[in-house]
Design a protein around this motif. Structure first.
Motif, PDB file in Angstrom:
ATOM      1  N   GLY A  88      -0.206 -11.632  15.286  1.00 23.46           N
ATOM      2  CA  GLY A  88      -1.635 -11.511  15.039  1.00 23.46           C
ATOM      3  C   GLY A  88      -2.098 -10.134  14.643  1.00 23.46           C
ATOM      4  N   VAL A  89      -1.151  -9.237  14.315  1.00 27.59           N
ATOM      5  CA  VAL A  89      -1.491  -7.854  13.964  1.00 27.59           C
ATOM      6  C   VAL A  89      -1.589  -7.720  12.449  1.00 27.59           C
ATOM      7  N   THR A  90      -2.690  -7.153  11.979  1.00 22.05           N
ATOM      8  CA  THR A  90      -2.854  -6.952  10.538  1.00 22.05           C
ATOM      9  C   THR A  90      -3.703  -5.728  10.264  1.00 22.05           C
ATOM     10  N   ILE A  91      -3.495  -5.127   9.104  1.00 18.59           N
ATOM     11  CA  ILE A  91      -4.320  -3.992   8.683  1.00 18.59           C
ATOM     12  C   ILE A  91      -5.728  -4.507   8.392  1.00 18.59           C
ATOM     13  N   PRO A  92      -6.744  -3.918   8.972  1.00 19.19           N
ATOM     14  CA  PRO A  92      -8.119  -4.414   8.739  1.00 19.19           C
ATOM     15  C   PRO A  92      -8.605  -4.120   7.332  1.00 19.19           C
ATOM     16  N   GLY A  93      -9.564  -4.926   6.883  1.00 16.46           N
ATOM     17  CA  GLY A  93     -10.101  -4.796   5.538  1.00 16.46           C
ATOM     18  C   GLY A  93     -10.896  -3.535   5.296  1.00 16.46           C
ATOM     19  N   THR A  94     -11.120  -2.746   6.340  1.00 16.45           N
ATOM     20  CA  THR A  94     -11.818  -1.466   6.184  1.00 16.45           C
ATOM     21  C   THR A  94     -10.869  -0.350   5.771  1.00 16.45           C
ATOM     22  N   ASN A  95      -9.562  -0.625   5.769  1.00 15.22           N
ATOM     23  CA  ASN A  95      -8.556   0.410   5.505  1.00 15.22           C
ATOM     24  C   ASN A  95      -8.035   0.351   4.077  1.00 15.22           C
ATOM     25  N   GLY A  96      -8.188   1.434   3.350  1.00 13.16           N
ATOM     26  CA  GLY A  96      -7.538   1.610   2.060  1.00 13.16           C
ATOM     27  C   GLY A  96      -7.768   0.500   1.061  1.00 13.16           C
ATOM     28  N   VAL A  97      -6.670   0.043   0.450  1.00  8.74           N
ATOM     29  CA  VAL A  97      -6.768  -0.964  -0.605  1.00  8.74           C
ATOM     30  C   VAL A  97      -6.710  -2.387  -0.053  1.00  8.74           C
ATOM     31  N   VAL A  98      -6.603  -2.507   1.266  1.00 13.87           N
ATOM     32  CA  VAL A  98      -6.582  -3.829   1.886  1.00 13.87           C
ATOM     33  C   VAL A  98      -8.009  -4.353   2.022  1.00 13.87           C
ATOM     34  N   SER A  99      -8.206  -5.638   1.689  1.00 14.64           N
ATOM     35  CA  SER A  99      -9.503  -6.292   1.832  1.00 14.64           C
ATOM     36  C   SER A  99      -9.423  -7.332   2.948  1.00 14.64           C
TER      37      SER A  99
END
Length: 432
Positions: free
Chosen positions: A386-397
């Protein structure tokens, strides 16, 4: 899923997944030259002029042409003229003997073959003109796809022509994929009748054979064999190491001149290997049945094609990384996950290591393949928890599909200037 969409996804899989012997860029040149040879009834050549796009040149300088032990476009052109069978497409290069190699090297070093960068904007472009000792000529022009001949001339007369593809043009199936979504791809792979997907098992057959070849024999830098060496400090006899070593070994063999075909993805053997081998290893580890393996491979390859549909066909971005996103999706399925888990894995990969450059095809590709697989395994491990880079970070949406589109924009616009710099560095080393 409506029948029209299902049929289109099947078309995408058949178009985007194919077989090739050797690195696809020098093979495209061998194919073009072999076509000229057939037009000229294999008369003795006096001059073979090859012009290619910068990206083709970048991918052909260091990679070994299958069966020759030698790199470079003069070797590829010589193989194509002397022994190529254009009817075989990307399997144009046949099995070669030591005696064949002598004739290939003799032609390649005779001064009859010239190679240069064409003044074109195309990412993929090949132009060949062959003149024989009898002063007969043949010309072949390729653009947009490795075997997409749009013009053939013999003795100055056009014998075949069709519309030249526009720079960066996309086929209907590629445009279709740009309007797709990961969820729709997942649903297609889960619900399509198994019989219609069974053809994808050829990826297991061919690419796992390459992995075995790379682990058994010495090719290139022996990355796979070294990672599989119990004496190495990185050896842990772990599942991660098995995935990395087998996938890298397949790349070692392919880039090191093994005379075995690879199943490609989006026109690349290394991408096909990356989308295949990790899925097969996990399937075996989990005791997956045939249906689970087939659906996982279809999911991996179709996802890889989806991500790549937003990228240039050739670029400064190492697309084994995007192919590994396909593997991540297939592996999430095999681990009992769902499309949300796969979405998290892809977002983790985009936010982690999207900056790995493509500095041409060669033995070092196996290291990049290993890096992509290590990144993928870490991303899946986190995603399944359940761990993911949030959409507030960098090029991730927040949306995985928007994240994939952002990767495409980063590659097309952000890395566009890198290609010429990379090629200049490489050509300077060659004394050009």
């Amino acid at each position: 899923m409506e029948q029209a969409k299902q049929s289109m996804y099947l078309k995408v899989l058949h178009k985007g997944v194919s077989t090739a012997t050797g690195c696809t860029e020098p093979v495209a040149v061998a194919f073009a030259v072999a076509t000229c040879a057939e037009q000229l009834n294999h008369e003795e050549p006096k001059q073979i002029d090859v012009k290619v796009s910068a990206n083709i040149m970048k991918n052909a300088i260091a990679v070994i042409v299958p069966g020759t032990g030698q790199p470079g476009l003069p070797i590829a052109a010589a193989v194509g003229y002397l022994y190529g069978d254009a009817s075989k497409g990307m399997k144009v290069i046949p099995k070669l003997t030591a005696e064949d190699d002598k004739k290939i090297v003799a032609l390649a070093t005779s001064g009859k073959i010239t190679v240069s960068v064409a003044d074109v904007q195309d990412k993929l472009y090949v132009q060949v003109k062959v003149t024989t000792v009898n002063n007969n000529t043949s010309e072949v022009y390729i653009a947009a796809d490795h075997t997409n001949i749009y013009l053939i001339k013999k003795n100055g007369e056009t014998v075949f022509s069709k519309e030249r593809p526009a720079v960066d043009s996309l086929a209907d199936w590629e445009l279709f994929m740009q309007k797709s979504s990961l969820e729709e791809i997942w649903n297609f792979c889960m619900t399509t009748p198994l019989e219609e997907l069974k053809f994808i098992k050829i990826a297991q057959e061919y690419n796992m054979a390459l992995a075995k070849e790379g682990l058994t024999n010495n090719y290139g830098m022996k990355v796979g064999r070294s990672m599989n060496n119990p004496q190495g400090i990185a050896y842990e006899n772990s599942l991660t190491n098995e995935i990395v070593s087998k996938t890298a070994a397949a790349s070692d063999a392919r880039m090191g001149g093994a005379q075995l075909p690879a199943v490609t993805n989006s026109g690349s053997g290394n991408q096909g290997i990356t989308a295949t081998v990790p899925v097969c290893v996990i399937a075996e580890y989990k005791g997956a049945d045939e249906e689970q393996l087939i659906r996982a491979l279809a999911l991996s390859h179709l996802t890889a094609i989806y991500v790549h549909s937003f990228l240039p066909i050739l670029s400064a971005y190492c697309a084994t990384h995007s192919a590994a996103m396909g593997a991540a999706t297939g592996i999430c399925y095999l681990l009992g996950g769902n499309v949300d888990d796969a979405s998290r894995a892809i977002k983790n990969m985009v936010g982690d290591a999207s900056g790995m450059i493509c500095d041409g095809a060669g033995c070092s590709c196996a290291i990049k393949v290993a890096t992509s697989i290590q990144t993928m395994f870490k991303a899946v491990n986190l995603a399944m928890q359940g761990v993911t880079i949030p959409g507030t970070n960098g090029v991730v949406s927040d949306s995985v599909d928007e994240t994939i589109r952002g990767l495409g924009k980063l590659t097309r616009d952000g890395l566009a200037a890198s290609d010429s710099v990379i090629l200049k560095i490489m050509m300077n080393k060659q004394g050009n």
